[in-house]
Scaffold this motif. Structure first.
Motif, PDB file in Angstrom:
ATOM      1  N   GLY A   1     -10.245 -42.044  41.449  1.00 50.46           N
ATOM      2  CA  GLY A   1     -10.765 -41.522  40.182  1.00 50.46           C
ATOM      3  C   GLY A   1      -9.685 -40.789  39.403  1.00 50.46           C
ATOM      4  O   GLY A   1      -9.469 -41.036  38.210  1.00 50.46           O
ATOM      5  N   LEU A   2      -8.986 -39.890  40.077  1.00 52.48           N
ATOM      6  CA  LEU A   2      -7.896 -39.169  39.403  1.00 52.48           C
ATOM      7  C   LEU A   2      -6.823 -40.148  38.946  1.00 52.48           C
ATOM      8  O   LEU A   2      -6.249 -40.013  37.867  1.00 52.48           O
ATOM      9  CB  LEU A   2      -7.288 -38.123  40.343  1.00 52.48           C
ATOM     10  N   GLY A   3      -6.559 -41.160  39.791  1.00 46.64           N
ATOM     11  CA  GLY A   3      -5.531 -42.147  39.452  1.00 46.64           C
ATOM     12  C   GLY A   3      -5.861 -42.874  38.161  1.00 46.64           C
ATOM     13  O   GLY A   3      -4.961 -43.173  37.361  1.00 46.64           O
ATOM     14  N   PHE A   4      -7.142 -43.146  37.942  1.00 43.97           N
ATOM     15  CA  PHE A   4      -7.526 -43.829  36.696  1.00 43.97           C
ATOM     16  C   PHE A   4      -7.132 -42.979  35.486  1.00 43.97           C
ATOM     17  O   PHE A   4      -6.552 -43.477  34.519  1.00 43.97           O
ATOM     18  CB  PHE A   4      -9.040 -44.120  36.672  1.00 43.97           C
ATOM     19  N   TYR A   5      -7.443 -41.677  35.539  1.00 44.18           N
ATOM     20  CA  TYR A   5      -7.121 -40.832  34.374  1.00 44.18           C
ATOM     21  C   TYR A   5      -5.613 -40.596  34.248  1.00 44.18           C
ATOM     22  O   TYR A   5      -5.100 -40.438  33.141  1.00 44.18           O
ATOM     23  CB  TYR A   5      -7.912 -39.515  34.436  1.00 44.18           C
ATOM     24  N   GLU A   6      -4.903 -40.627  35.375  1.00 47.60           N
ATOM     25  CA  GLU A   6      -3.439 -40.536  35.274  1.00 47.60           C
ATOM     26  C   GLU A   6      -2.893 -41.764  34.549  1.00 47.60           C
ATOM     27  O   GLU A   6      -2.013 -41.644  33.692  1.00 47.60           O
ATOM     28  CB  GLU A   6      -2.811 -40.429  36.663  1.00 47.60           C
ATOM     29  N   ARG A   7      -3.440 -42.934  34.881  1.00 47.01           N
ATOM     30  CA  ARG A   7      -2.967 -44.156  34.200  1.00 47.01           C
ATOM     31  C   ARG A   7      -3.317 -44.115  32.714  1.00 47.01           C
ATOM     32  O   ARG A   7      -2.520 -44.526  31.865  1.00 47.01           O
ATOM     33  CB  ARG A   7      -3.563 -45.400  34.857  1.00 47.01           C
ATOM     34  N   LEU A   8      -4.517 -43.606  32.420  1.00 49.20           N
ATOM     35  CA  LEU A   8      -4.930 -43.491  31.012  1.00 49.20           C
ATOM     36  C   LEU A   8      -3.976 -42.558  30.252  1.00 49.20           C
ATOM     37  O   LEU A   8      -3.443 -42.905  29.189  1.00 49.20           O
ATOM     38  CB  LEU A   8      -6.374 -42.971  30.943  1.00 49.20           C
ATOM     39  N   VAL A   9      -3.748 -41.387  30.816  1.00 46.49           N
ATOM     40  CA  VAL A   9      -2.923 -40.385  30.131  1.00 46.49           C
ATOM     41  C   VAL A   9      -1.471 -40.879  30.017  1.00 46.49           C
ATOM     42  O   VAL A   9      -0.847 -40.789  28.947  1.00 46.49           O
ATOM     43  CB  VAL A   9      -3.010 -39.029  30.868  1.00 46.49           C
ATOM     44  N   ASP A  10      -0.933 -41.419  31.102  1.00 48.51           N
ATOM     45  CA  ASP A  10       0.443 -41.918  31.050  1.00 48.51           C
ATOM     46  C   ASP A  10       0.566 -43.069  30.069  1.00 48.51           C
ATOM     47  O   ASP A  10       1.565 -43.198  29.354  1.00 48.51           O
ATOM     48  CB  ASP A  10       0.914 -42.355  32.445  1.00 48.51           C
ATOM     49  N   GLY A  11      -0.475 -43.917  30.021  1.00 48.97           N
ATOM     50  CA  GLY A  11      -0.461 -45.051  29.089  1.00 48.97           C
ATOM     51  C   GLY A  11      -0.494 -44.587  27.641  1.00 48.97           C
ATOM     52  O   GLY A  11       0.144 -45.188  26.769  1.00 48.97           O
ATOM     53  N   LEU A  12      -1.223 -43.526  27.383  1.00 45.41           N
ATOM     54  CA  LEU A  12      -1.242 -42.963  26.019  1.00 45.41           C
ATOM     55  C   LEU A  12       0.138 -42.402  25.685  1.00 45.41           C
ATOM     56  O   LEU A  12       0.708 -42.702  24.624  1.00 45.41           O
ATOM     57  CB  LEU A  12      -2.302 -41.864  25.903  1.00 45.41           C
ATOM     58  N   LEU A  13       0.682 -41.589  26.592  1.00 46.75           N
ATOM     59  CA  LEU A  13       1.973 -40.952  26.313  1.00 46.75           C
ATOM     60  C   LEU A  13       3.061 -42.005  26.112  1.00 46.75           C
ATOM     61  O   LEU A  13       3.911 -41.860  25.227  1.00 46.75           O
ATOM     62  CB  LEU A  13       2.349 -39.998  27.456  1.00 46.75           C
ATOM     63  N   ALA A  14       3.010 -43.068  26.907  1.00 47.09           N
ATOM     64  CA  ALA A  14       4.015 -44.132  26.772  1.00 47.09           C
ATOM     65  C   ALA A  14       3.939 -44.786  25.397  1.00 47.09           C
ATOM     66  O   ALA A  14       4.926 -45.333  24.908  1.00 47.09           O
ATOM     67  CB  ALA A  14       3.814 -45.190  27.863  1.00 47.09           C
ATOM     68  N   ARG A  15       2.751 -44.725  24.782  1.00 43.82           N
ATOM     69  CA  ARG A  15       2.575 -45.323  23.452  1.00 43.82           C
ATOM     70  C   ARG A  15       2.673 -44.283  22.341  1.00 43.82           C
ATOM     71  O   ARG A  15       2.342 -44.561  21.185  1.00 43.82           O
ATOM     72  CB  ARG A  15       1.225 -46.046  23.395  1.00 43.82           C
TER      73      ARG A  15
END
Ligand code: FCB
Length: 450
Positions: free
Chosen positions: A104-118
């Motif tokens: 669950g935490l990993g999903f939000y880490e991917r979301l947040v990192d994906g936003l920051l990368a963009r």
């Protein structure tokens, strides 16, 4: 002819004004019981016969969990500065306390990192209504202990994501959780007690204040705030009865939140009106609630016209409404913002939700020409600009919503997205409003830098 969406005059907004789009976890994520996710009160409420207009639920929703990369690209294609989303508490902490879910935490880490990368700023909301069901069985927000569980949850999220978030909101719209969920029974958990609703309201505010204290003690870096739904309560006539009722509803709907948050007390009129249903509280609660806010979020959709003669229907008065039956009233938005700043001296304020549901038929060309939504956004953004011009400290604006999604008790029938979702194929297609918003932001940036 399609009218474009203007944001004008641009110099009246601060150059670092943030433009975004918003969603919430339960409304888009799906993957309802994957990777050990716990149930939320909305998973349970959807199973109650008659609770959701079209009998639907959030099991698949927009399937966002499985389409994260596609959705991140979609958000980026809109040219927004920020994305407001919520974290599903039972996805990251299935029981509402104790063990955390790495998946669950990993999903939000991917979301947040994906936003920051963009290059998109992540604005996270900790509670957009989907309380873990395990906590509901222990009293939910009626139980004071849930406030302490919420503080632990908030600290865990900050430990994991805090340094990557641009903003943290504790709760989304406590009024809706308390009143629609516990007094009117039309939202989860579906209770019908005014006393319960009052206690829930107090515990939500208390948990907000305790969470802010704890996050700051832990060294918070993201600015901390809370999101309130605010509908101005306007008397139907000048009669003393209508005016008195509108004032009382203003006490229950607006001042009930802003007075304790910003002044450390509950409003006398609404407190007296609650009588024996007023919440029980401890001596230090009001001081705990009134923590300084780094920012305030306001969600605005419509005004509420108050008549002592009974419900007041805008359609019967020939006024324009959205597909929700909510009157389209940008002037009341402007009036609300200026009044709140006059009465409270607002902290930096974000419009964390604004938008409209419209029928949105897909045309022969496969597109959605949602001129009504473009008009809604244009007139409401103009109200924001006007309020900023008059000194209201407005820092950003988020369209509700990025995409069509599960509109709570209305199910999938009401479409708020600037991106269309085909629920048979889950295909996402930007509507005309998405292009208009993107183009408006591009033009605004040119003007704001000039
Ligand atoms: C708000 C909610 C949001 C959405 C809009 C239409 O009250 O915060 O989730 O449902 O209404």
């Amino acid at each position: 002819m399609t009218m474009t969406l203007h944001i004008d005059p641009t110099h009246l907004l601060r150059p670092d004004f943030i433009w975004g789009v918003a969603t919430s976890a339960f409304q888009i994520e799906g993957a309802a019981d994957e990777d050990g996710k716990g149930e939320s009160i909305w998973d349970v409420f959807c199973r109650q016969p008659g609770a959701i207009a079209d009998g639907s639920d959030g099991r698949i929703a927009c399937d966002h969990v499985h389409r994260l990369d596609e959705d991140l690209d979609l958000i980026a294609s809109l040219g927004v500065d920020a994305y407001r989303f919520s974290i599903s508490w039972p996805r990251v902490q299935p029981q509402g306390w104790g063990p955390w879910s790495e998946e669950g935490l990993g999903f939000y880490e991917r979301l947040v990192d994906g936003l920051l990368a963009r290059g998109i700023r992540p604005f996270a909301t900790l509670n957009h209504w989907d309380l873990p069901q395990v906590l509901q069985t222990q009293g939910g927000w009626m139980a004071r202990d849930t406030a302490h569980r919420f503080v632990d949850y908030a600290r865990g999220i900050q430990r994991c994501l805090g340094d990557r978030l641009a903003s943290i909101a504790t709760h989304n719209e406590p009024w809706v959780i308390a009143i629609l969920g516990h007094e009117k029974g039309i939202f989860a958990p579906g209770l019908t007690s005014r006393a319960a609703a009052a206690q829930v309201n107090h515990h939500l505010l208390l948990s907000h204040g305790l969470a802010l204290q704890a996050l700051r003690a832990d060294g918070a870096s993201a600015p901390l705030g809370i999101v309130l739904n605010m509908s101005p309560q306007e008397p139907a006539t000048d009669s003393p009865a209508d005016r008195a009722l509108a004032r009382l509803q203003d006490g229950h709907g607006l001042r009930w939140y802003l007075d304790p948050l910003l002044r450390g007390r509950y409003p006398d009129d609404a407190w007296t009106d609650l009588g024996r249903d007023a919440p029980r509280m401890e001596a230090t609660d009001l001081a705990a609630i009134a923590q300084p806010l780094d920012w305030l979020g306001i969600n605005y959709y419509t005004r509420n016209v108050v008549s002592s003669a009974g419900p007041w229907d805008p359609v019967a008065h020939g006024l324009p409404v959205t597909d929700m039956g909510w009157e389209i009233c940008p002037d009341s938005f402007h009036a609300l913002l200026t009044r709140l700043h006059r009465d409270y001296a607002l902290p930096p304020t974000f419009i964390t939700e604004n938008g409209g549901a419209f029928p949105d038929p897909v045309q022969a060309d496969g597109l959605v020409h949602d001129q009504d939504r473009i008009d809604y956004l244009r007139t409401h953004i103009a109200a924001v600009v006007r309020a900023a011009q008059e000194g209201v400290p407005l820092a950003g604006y988020f369209v509700w919503s990025l995409m069509d999604n599960f509109e709570w008790a209305s199910g999938y029938a009401k479409r708020f997205g600037i991106v269309h979702v085909d629920y048979a194929t889950l295909a996402r297609t930007p509507k005309a409003s998405a292009r208009a918003y993107r183009d408006a932001l591009t033009r605004w940036r040119v003007g704001a830098r000039a």
